[in-house]
Every structure is written in structure tokens, then in C-alpha cells.
Design a protein around this motif. Structure first.
Motif, PDB file in Angstrom:
ATOM      1  N   LEU A 152      -6.422   7.725  16.635  1.00 39.76           N
ATOM      2  CA  LEU A 152      -6.463   6.401  16.788  1.00 39.76           C
ATOM      3  C   LEU A 152      -7.352   5.087  17.580  1.00 39.76           C
ATOM      4  CD1 LEU A 152      -4.801   3.607  15.070  1.00 39.76           C
ATOM      5  CD2 LEU A 152      -3.517   3.503  15.971  1.00 39.76           C
ATOM      6  N   ALA A 153      -6.760   5.812  18.852  1.00 40.33           N
ATOM      7  CA  ALA A 153      -8.170   4.741  19.858  1.00 40.33           C
ATOM      8  C   ALA A 153      -9.556   4.900  19.308  1.00 40.33           C
ATOM      9  CB  ALA A 153      -7.858   4.925  21.384  1.00 40.33           C
ATOM     10  N   VAL A 154     -10.058   6.098  19.164  1.00 43.84           N
ATOM     11  CA  VAL A 154     -11.492   5.950  18.878  1.00 43.84           C
ATOM     12  C   VAL A 154     -12.192   5.734  17.739  1.00 43.84           C
ATOM     13  CG1 VAL A 154     -12.899   8.137  18.270  1.00 43.84           C
ATOM     14  CG2 VAL A 154     -11.264   8.474  20.324  1.00 43.84           C
ATOM     15  N   ALA A 155     -10.879   5.915  16.881  1.00 45.78           N
ATOM     16  CA  ALA A 155     -10.972   4.667  15.390  1.00 45.78           C
ATOM     17  C   ALA A 155     -11.430   3.437  15.539  1.00 45.78           C
ATOM     18  CB  ALA A 155      -9.868   5.795  14.121  1.00 45.78           C
ATOM     19  N   ILE A 156     -10.502   2.674  16.252  1.00 40.86           N
ATOM     20  CA  ILE A 156     -10.158   1.365  16.537  1.00 40.86           C
ATOM     21  C   ILE A 156     -11.484   0.994  17.421  1.00 40.86           C
ATOM     22  CG2 ILE A 156      -9.215  -0.574  18.261  1.00 40.86           C
ATOM     23  CD1 ILE A 156      -6.239   0.804  17.401  1.00 40.86           C
ATOM     24  N   ALA A 157     -12.356   1.865  18.558  1.00 40.62           N
ATOM     25  CA  ALA A 157     -13.477   1.240  19.290  1.00 40.62           C
ATOM     26  C   ALA A 157     -14.352   1.584  18.316  1.00 40.62           C
ATOM     27  CB  ALA A 157     -13.399   2.295  20.328  1.00 40.62           C
ATOM     28  N   LYS A 158     -15.128   2.346  17.081  1.00 39.33           N
ATOM     29  CA  LYS A 158     -15.973   2.901  16.675  1.00 39.33           C
ATOM     30  C   LYS A 158     -15.489   1.782  14.499  1.00 39.33           C
ATOM     31  CE  LYS A 158     -16.990   7.688  17.891  1.00 39.33           C
ATOM     32  NZ  LYS A 158     -16.529   9.106  17.337  1.00 39.33           N
ATOM     33  N   GLY A 159     -14.607   1.105  15.522  1.00 41.20           N
ATOM     34  CA  GLY A 159     -14.868   0.644  14.285  1.00 41.20           C
ATOM     35  C   GLY A 159     -14.368   0.630  12.773  1.00 41.20           C
ATOM     36  N   LYS A 160     -13.922   2.226  12.951  1.00 39.65           N
ATOM     37  CA  LYS A 160     -12.762   2.808  11.596  1.00 39.65           C
ATOM     38  C   LYS A 160     -11.965   2.408  11.371  1.00 39.65           C
ATOM     39  CE  LYS A 160     -15.482   7.408  12.018  1.00 39.65           C
ATOM     40  NZ  LYS A 160     -15.663   8.637  12.639  1.00 39.65           N
TER      41      LYS A 160
ATOM     42  N   ARG B 151      -9.946  -2.038   3.442  1.00 37.48           N
ATOM     43  CA  ARG B 151      -9.845  -1.025   2.061  1.00 37.48           C
ATOM     44  C   ARG B 151      -8.569  -1.240   1.697  1.00 37.48           C
ATOM     45  NH1 ARG B 151     -13.497   2.556   4.824  1.00 37.48           N
ATOM     46  NH2 ARG B 151     -11.535   4.515   4.987  1.00 37.48           N
ATOM     47  N   ALA B 152      -7.732  -0.889   2.651  1.00 35.52           N
ATOM     48  CA  ALA B 152      -5.663  -0.180   2.509  1.00 35.52           C
ATOM     49  C   ALA B 152      -5.751  -2.106   1.620  1.00 35.52           C
ATOM     50  CB  ALA B 152      -5.674   0.406   3.799  1.00 35.52           C
ATOM     51  N   PHE B 153      -6.091  -3.095   2.645  1.00 36.96           N
ATOM     52  CA  PHE B 153      -5.188  -4.663   2.114  1.00 36.96           C
ATOM     53  C   PHE B 153      -6.367  -5.422   1.082  1.00 36.96           C
ATOM     54  CE2 PHE B 153      -2.953  -3.070   5.193  1.00 36.96           C
ATOM     55  CZ  PHE B 153      -1.381  -3.527   5.251  1.00 36.96           C
ATOM     56  N   LYS B 154      -7.596  -4.753   0.397  1.00 39.45           N
ATOM     57  CA  LYS B 154      -8.737  -4.708  -0.706  1.00 39.45           C
ATOM     58  C   LYS B 154      -8.911  -6.967   0.489  1.00 39.45           C
ATOM     59  CE  LYS B 154      -6.670  -2.269  -5.053  1.00 39.45           C
ATOM     60  NZ  LYS B 154      -5.683  -1.469  -3.613  1.00 39.45           N
ATOM     61  N   GLY B 155      -9.350  -6.819   1.366  1.00 45.92           N
ATOM     62  CA  GLY B 155      -9.708  -7.968   2.192  1.00 45.92           C
ATOM     63  C   GLY B 155      -8.516  -9.017   2.598  1.00 45.92           C
TER      64      GLY B 155
ATOM     65  N   VAL C  82       0.883  -0.989   0.116  1.00 47.65           N
ATOM     66  CA  VAL C  82       0.193  -0.011   0.127  1.00 47.65           C
ATOM     67  C   VAL C  82       1.137   1.355  -0.047  1.00 47.65           C
ATOM     68  CG1 VAL C  82      -1.946   1.664   1.298  1.00 47.65           C
ATOM     69  CG2 VAL C  82      -1.658  -0.757   1.002  1.00 47.65           C
ATOM     70  N   ALA C  83       1.593   1.041   1.186  1.00 43.98           N
ATOM     71  CA  ALA C  83       3.222   2.422   0.397  1.00 43.98           C
ATOM     72  C   ALA C  83       4.585   1.204   1.015  1.00 43.98           C
ATOM     73  CB  ALA C  83       3.073   3.403   1.986  1.00 43.98           C
ATOM     74  N   SER C  84       5.450   1.313   0.243  1.00 45.75           N
ATOM     75  CA  SER C  84       6.562   0.873   0.019  1.00 45.75           C
ATOM     76  C   SER C  84       7.084   1.463   0.860  1.00 45.75           C
ATOM     77  CB  SER C  84       7.077   0.818  -1.100  1.00 45.75           C
ATOM     78  OG  SER C  84       7.697   1.675  -1.426  1.00 45.75           O
ATOM     79  N   PRO C  85       8.307   0.322   1.438  1.00 47.66           N
ATOM     80  CA  PRO C  85       8.641   0.685   3.220  1.00 47.66           C
ATOM     81  C   PRO C  85      10.352   1.040   2.558  1.00 47.66           C
ATOM     82  CG  PRO C  85       9.081  -1.803   3.286  1.00 47.66           C
ATOM     83  CD  PRO C  85       8.946  -0.711   1.281  1.00 47.66           C
TER      84      PRO C  85
ATOM     85  N   PRO D 118       9.642  -5.243   5.122  1.00 51.37           N
ATOM     86  CA  PRO D 118       9.734  -5.783   3.365  1.00 51.37           C
ATOM     87  C   PRO D 118       8.038  -6.308   3.939  1.00 51.37           C
ATOM     88  CG  PRO D 118      10.577  -7.382   4.812  1.00 51.37           C
ATOM     89  CD  PRO D 118      10.991  -6.719   5.390  1.00 51.37           C
ATOM     90  N   GLY D 119       7.418  -6.248   2.389  1.00 51.84           N
ATOM     91  CA  GLY D 119       6.071  -6.770   2.141  1.00 51.84           C
ATOM     92  C   GLY D 119       5.191  -5.644   2.315  1.00 51.84           C
ATOM     93  N   ARG D 120       4.285  -6.157   2.683  1.00 52.45           N
ATOM     94  CA  ARG D 120       2.368  -5.001   2.952  1.00 52.45           C
ATOM     95  C   ARG D 120       2.893  -4.271   3.417  1.00 52.45           C
ATOM     96  NH1 ARG D 120      -2.042  -7.996  -0.039  1.00 52.45           N
ATOM     97  NH2 ARG D 120      -2.711  -5.716  -0.732  1.00 52.45           N
ATOM     98  N   GLY D 121       2.521  -2.649   3.515  1.00 53.77           N
ATOM     99  CA  GLY D 121       2.460  -2.210   5.234  1.00 53.77           C
ATOM    100  C   GLY D 121       1.130  -0.933   4.447  1.00 53.77           C
ATOM    101  N   ALA D 122       0.600  -0.332   5.427  1.00 57.02           N
ATOM    102  CA  ALA D 122      -0.389   1.265   5.501  1.00 57.02           C
ATOM    103  C   ALA D 122       0.752   1.870   6.332  1.00 57.02           C
ATOM    104  CB  ALA D 122      -1.362   0.801   5.734  1.00 57.02           C
ATOM    105  N   TRP D 123      -0.053   2.974   6.015  1.00 56.12           N
ATOM    106  CA  TRP D 123       0.637   4.018   6.984  1.00 56.12           C
ATOM    107  C   TRP D 123      -0.789   5.228   7.934  1.00 56.12           C
ATOM    108  CZ3 TRP D 123       5.653   5.940   6.783  1.00 56.12           C
ATOM    109  CH2 TRP D 123       6.172   5.049   5.724  1.00 56.12           C
ATOM    110  N   ILE D 124      -0.464   5.550   9.103  1.00 56.62           N
ATOM    111  CA  ILE D 124      -1.359   6.407   9.977  1.00 56.62           C
ATOM    112  C   ILE D 124      -0.899   7.564  10.077  1.00 56.62           C
ATOM    113  CG2 ILE D 124      -2.986   4.524  10.595  1.00 56.62           C
ATOM    114  CD1 ILE D 124      -1.202   4.876  13.591  1.00 56.62           C
TER     115      ILE D 124
END
Length: 260
Positions: free
Chosen positions: A104-112, A119-123, A41-44, A91-97
Motif C-alpha cells: 500500500l505504501a508503494v502504491a501511494i508513493a507511485k500515485g497508483k 476510479r472507485a469513486f468516479k471522481g 463501491v462495496a457495502s458495509p 455507513p455510506g460509500r467505501g472501497a476495499w483493498i
């Protein structure tokens, strides 16, 4: 606060044993990981020396773009676990926040966060723990304490109010930082000594306020009552500033502001 520099990389801290380490993706400390071919998703790749040259990355939660040095990479382990990759080396796949710890804690609690990862890892299977914010904090702490340990071994780390004041007034301190629970009066005195040595009296230049207290700092450095620290080597200071700037942004600290 001095603007954190964007140094290519910190010295590999893998030789320092810090017990607060969060689980790491396999290959996290590999010195020169190969760039994956289109799967990330975003190379390292390692960050470049400046924001101008540094490629931007997209936060999977907000959709906003920013430089790599302003974001935190999460790497997907071979077992499908999404783990902090603070140095963006795994190495390998990754994503950025690009959000801070509380967001981040709120996003996790709310399921976001779950939706954003899907979406980032397409399932593709990408599991993460509810304590991901703490894992990220622990990884920042691990890298910071490792740098402090290496700086101490190199003889460029000063601890103690009197020693720091003397070096600061002599203009030999490149980085000044205080434990989160350092007394305001002590911070003010060390900051003033630093401004005098840098010829910046009357400005708002202050040392970093660390996201760790004196107990954590003292235990990590094997010293009694480590409240203030100073680094006397300019190159090391740049490396540590870069890490502290990113850590403070994630912690939601206001101590990353530039000094006048």
C-alpha cells in the motif's frame, strides 16, 4: 498457526480508550448500519460466519476478488476523507483493498492509490493521507487492544509464563499469542505446553506472533512485562483470531500460516 475463524463481528470496543486510535469515519461503531442504496463501491454489511457465505469484494488496487474477511474496507466520511473502517460498519460509500502495508505504501508513493481511488469513486472527492498504512495499522491495534482489555475484565485472559503453561497443559487455552519481541525459547516453551494440552505433540502448531512488542502490550494491559497471552474462552478466541489473521495479513506477516 491455527486458521483464523471468520466470526460475524468482534465485541464493540468503543468503551475502551486507546490513545493510538486513527481518525475514524462518522458512524464507524454504529451497531447496525443500514445498507446504502447503490452508492457504495462495496457495502458495509457485516461479514457472515464463513467464507462460503461471505460475499466477495474487489481490491481497487489489484482488481482481484476475495472474501471480506481477507480485505480491509476504507470508508468515505461526510467530509470526503477516506479512512480505515476495520470492522466494515461505517455507513455510506467505501472501497476495499487486499494489499499488505508495504504494498500500500508503494502504491501511494507511485500515485497508483490516487488513481485507484479516483476510479472507485468516479471522481467524487475522496482524500486520503500518505500515512494511510499507519492509520490502518493503528486501527487494527486499537481494536485488538480493546479486545484484550475486555477479555481481561471478563477474566478469560492469562498473562505470565507459569500460568499460561499450566492452563495450556490442562487443555484450557483456546488462543495463544506472543509479543513480536518475545524470546524464541519462551515462545517455544509456551507453544509446546499448548500442543501437549491439545494433544498435538509433534505438529507445527504454534501461537500467533503479534504485530506489537511487549512494551505496547504491557502498557495497554496495565501489566508489567506482558510477553505471552492466552485466552481461555473458545468464542472469544475465534473473534480475536479473526482480527489477528486480518491484521497479520495486512502487516505482511508470515505467522498466519495454518498449523499442521
Amino acid at each position: 498457526m491455527r486458521t483464523p475463524h471468520h466470526d460475524p463481528e468482534l465485541i464493540d470496543p468503543s468503551s475502551i480508550d486507546v490513545t493510538t486510535t486513527a481518525p475514524r469515519p462518522r458512524g464507524c461503531d454504529v451497531a447496525s448500519p443500514e445498507r446504502p442504496s447503490g452508492s457504495d463501491v462495496a457495502s458495509p454489511e457485516r461479514p457472515s460466519g464463513s467464507d462460503v457465505a461471505s460475499p466477495e469484494r474487489r481490491c481497487i488496487l489489484t482488481g482481484e476478488h476475495d472474501t471480506r474477511s481477507a480485505l480491509v474496507r476504507l470508508a468515505l466520511s461526510p467530509d470526503g476523507d477516506l479512512l480505515p473502517d476495520i470492522m466494515a460498519r461505517a455507513p455510506g460509500r467505501g472501497a476495499w483493498i487486499g494489499v499488505n502495508r508495504s504494498e500500500l505504501a508503494v502504491a501511494i508513493a507511485k500515485g497508483k492509490m490516487k488513481s485507484a481511488v479516483a476510479r472507485a469513486f468516479k471522481g467524487a472527492p475522496a482524500r486520503f493521507s500518505d500515512d494511510l498504512p499507519q492509520q490502518i495499522h493503528a486501527e487494527f491495534l486499537r481494536h485488538f487492544l480493546a479486545q484484550m482489555g475486555l477479555a481481561a475484565k471478563a477474566g478469560i485472559l492469562l498473562i505470565g509464563a507459569e500460568r499460561i503453561d499450566q492452563a495450556a497443559r490442562a487443555g484450557t487455552v483456546s488462543l495463544l499469542a506472543h509479543a513480536s519481541d518475545a524470546a524464541e525459547d519462551g515462545r517455544r516453551k509456551r507453544d509446546q505446553s499448548w500442543r501437549v494440552g491439545e494433544g498435538k505433540e509433534g505438529t507445527a502448531m504454534t501461537g500467533y506472533i503479534l504485530p506489537v512488542d511487549r512494551t505496547t502490550l504491557s502498557v495497554a494491559l496495565g501489566r508489567d512485562n506482558a510477553v505471552h497471552i492466552a485466552v481461555t474462552d473458545a468464542l472469544w478466541a475465534k473473534r480475536i483470531e479473526n482480527l489477528l489473521g486480518r491484521w497479520n495479513r495486512f502487516a505482511g506477516s508470515a505467522t498466519v500460516d495454518d498449523n499442521a
